[in-house]
Every structure is written in structure tokens, then in C-alpha cells.
Design a protein around this motif. Sequence first.
Motif, PDB file in Angstrom:
ATOM      1  N   LYS A  17       0.851  -1.183   0.000  1.00  0.00           N
ATOM      2  CA  LYS A  17       0.000   0.000   0.000  1.00  0.00           C
ATOM      3  C   LYS A  17       0.885   1.230   0.000  1.00  0.00           C
ATOM      4  CE  LYS A  17      -4.217   2.010   1.763  1.00  0.00           C
ATOM      5  NZ  LYS A  17      -5.453   1.784   2.524  1.00  0.00           N
ATOM      6  N   LEU A  58       1.288   5.497  -0.017  1.00  0.00           N
ATOM      7  CA  LEU A  58       0.743   6.828   0.224  1.00  0.00           C
ATOM      8  C   LEU A  58       1.407   7.796  -0.743  1.00  0.00           C
ATOM      9  CD1 LEU A  58      -0.711   9.122   1.802  1.00  0.00           C
ATOM     10  CD2 LEU A  58       1.285   9.175   3.323  1.00  0.00           C
ATOM     11  N   ARG A  60      -3.324   5.235  -1.028  1.00  0.00           N
ATOM     12  CA  ARG A  60      -3.871   6.257  -0.141  1.00  0.00           C
ATOM     13  C   ARG A  60      -3.288   7.573  -0.636  1.00  0.00           C
ATOM     14  NH1 ARG A  60      -2.869   5.016   5.869  1.00  0.00           N
ATOM     15  NH2 ARG A  60      -4.662   3.662   5.431  1.00  0.00           N
ATOM     16  N   SER A  96      -8.727   6.544  -6.178  1.00  0.00           N
ATOM     17  CA  SER A  96      -8.589   6.015  -4.824  1.00  0.00           C
ATOM     18  C   SER A  96      -9.852   6.321  -4.016  1.00  0.00           C
ATOM     19  CB  SER A  96      -7.376   6.643  -4.128  1.00  0.00           C
ATOM     20  OG  SER A  96      -7.301   6.231  -2.770  1.00  0.00           O
ATOM     21  N   ASP A 134      -9.444   6.139  -0.728  1.00  0.00           N
ATOM     22  CA  ASP A 134      -8.771   6.422   0.548  1.00  0.00           C
ATOM     23  C   ASP A 134      -8.079   7.781   0.420  1.00  0.00           C
ATOM     24  OD1 ASP A 134      -7.521   6.357   2.979  1.00  0.00           O
ATOM     25  OD2 ASP A 134      -6.431   4.476   2.640  1.00  0.00           O
ATOM     26  N   TRP A 174      -7.253  11.558   1.871  1.00  0.00           N
ATOM     27  CA  TRP A 174      -7.118  12.409   3.055  1.00  0.00           C
ATOM     28  C   TRP A 174      -6.951  13.849   2.582  1.00  0.00           C
ATOM     29  CZ3 TRP A 174      -5.119  10.507   8.238  1.00  0.00           C
ATOM     30  CH2 TRP A 174      -5.364   9.129   8.396  1.00  0.00           C
ATOM     31  N   ILE A 234      -1.643   8.894   9.159  1.00  0.00           N
ATOM     32  CA  ILE A 234      -1.897   8.783   7.723  1.00  0.00           C
ATOM     33  C   ILE A 234      -1.022   7.694   7.095  1.00  0.00           C
ATOM     34  CG2 ILE A 234      -0.182  10.540   7.038  1.00  0.00           C
ATOM     35  CD1 ILE A 234      -2.186  11.438   4.870  1.00  0.00           C
ATOM     36  N   ILE A 246       0.914   1.685   5.774  1.00  0.00           N
ATOM     37  CA  ILE A 246       1.567   2.066   4.510  1.00  0.00           C
ATOM     38  C   ILE A 246       2.959   1.447   4.435  1.00  0.00           C
ATOM     39  CG2 ILE A 246       2.566   4.022   3.238  1.00  0.00           C
ATOM     40  CD1 ILE A 246      -0.468   3.859   3.003  1.00  0.00           C
TER      41      ILE A 246
END
Length: 289
Positions: free
Chosen positions: A6, A8, A32, A48, A50, A52, A66, A70
Motif C-alpha cells: 500500500k 501513500l 492512499r 482512490s 482512501d 485524506w 496517515i 503504509i
Amino acid sequence: MDKQKKILVAGASGALGLEIVKFMSEQGYELRVLTSSDDGEQKLTPYSNDIWKADASKEVSRIKDITAGIDTVVSALGNSVSLFTPNKESFYEIDYQSNKNLLQDAKKNNVKRFVYISIKGADSNKDYTVANAHKLFEQELRASSIEYTVLRPVGFFSGIHDLAIMAKRNVIPIVGDGSAKTNSIHHEDLAKVVVRYVDSGPELIEVGGPKIHTRLEMAEMIQEAIGGKIIKIPEIVADAGLALPKFFDDFHDKLDYFKYITTRDMIGEQYGTTTFKEYLSNLDKNQLP
């Protein structure tokens, strides 16, 4: 590439960040993403679920954890270097503090890897405000226990929009004699380089595009595509120009760095396929202010 990991992506709705997100989504990565705006959130929705939304430089509580779960952080967080774009926050706040806050969260959550898009010139002996913020974060990253790769692009084609804007206004300024060389890169090509090093890679890469040109050659290509008159400005005159009144808070910092990068060879490892001439041929001149 391990697509089970995963990732970010921070700065995900910017010109480069969005291309990274698009390419990673096509490759099947679980993503993310972090953006600071409603508009950015809309841009990212197709890629995505996900998402933020926070200002990572100030809203630390909103990015708490966050990085939980990850494997790799990819940060394309950075301020605009355009002379025509006033930035809401300083280079220190965005390029350094935002990334430092992400790094601290990543360390707390045992993130294995951090890929950071810096800038060519971050190692300059002179502390240019634009480059120094990147330098400070690079130092933070080196001092951390996280595996990392820092990519220093020599410049984006989109970063040369300032000259295209000026050409539309009938002038293309060159500081010095125009003999300094560079191989700027298309942000789509750079995104693919970034993704190449998501799982592993060297600690530092200076990244450029497929072809090396002098600044004068690039100005001539802009002239051919858009028009305008090429004007060579002696360095001493450019230095005097730094004493002009500020149009906005960071104008002189950007002008100082612009002079630095356009009067020195800025060449990185050659990647990508899109040439500067091809980029200009596809540029929508009506979108230029």
C-alpha cells in the motif's frame, strides 16, 4: 514491482502527483492519497477511495496516522516555483515542514520506505530559499532509519511555462549568453521514473529528460512555437533586477533561483521519451495567462 504493497502519495493532486497516482492506479497499486483542497479531492476520486484532505504543514492532527498500514510514502509535496504564481505558504512550510511532519508519522508507524521528489540544486553551496527547504528535508530523511530514494529532477517542461507566458507577451528573456545546458523532463515521464523506485532504488538520483539542449536552443523552440523576441540579459543586470520591488512575498526568492538554474548546466540521468519540442507542439496556448 510489488503491487500488494500500500502506497501513500502526498501532493497527489499536483501536476506531478496526479500523474504518479494515475500511473500507479493503472499498474494496480493500492493507494492512499493526500491533498489539501476540495478540487484536489475531486481530481483523485477516480483513482482512490482512501483520500485524506489536510494541510500537512499546519494541520498535524489531521494527518495523524496517515501512514498507518503504509509500506512506501511517495511525496510530491512542493510549492510552485513559477514567477507568475504567488504561493499561499512559504517554501519552508510546504517543502520542508509538510514533509517533515509526514516523515515523523512514517517513523512512528514503521514505514519501510520513503521516496521524495526534491529539486536539482538542493546541494548548492549557496542557501537559495527555494532549494534550501528541499536540502533541509533531505537531511532529515538521511538521518532517519527509513530506507529512501531522493529524486532531484533538473526541471519540468511545465516549469518552463513562465517563458511560454512571456513569449505570448512577445518577449523571451535569457539570463547570460544562453549556453548553459539542461535536459528538463515531462512530468508524465518523471512520474514513471518515480514509480520505478517505489520498492527499491539508490539513495539519490538526478533525473532529466531524453534530450540535452542549451537554454538558447530551448528559447528558440519556444519562439518557433509561440512567437516573441529573444532578449539576452547580462547576469549583472539580472542581479540588479533582484532589487526590484516585490510583486509578492516569495518573488525575489524565485527570481534568484531562476537565475541560478538558467546560468548553470543542469543535467540529470536521461529518462523518458517526450521531447521539449513535442511538449510545445501540444501546448494549448489559450491556457496560458
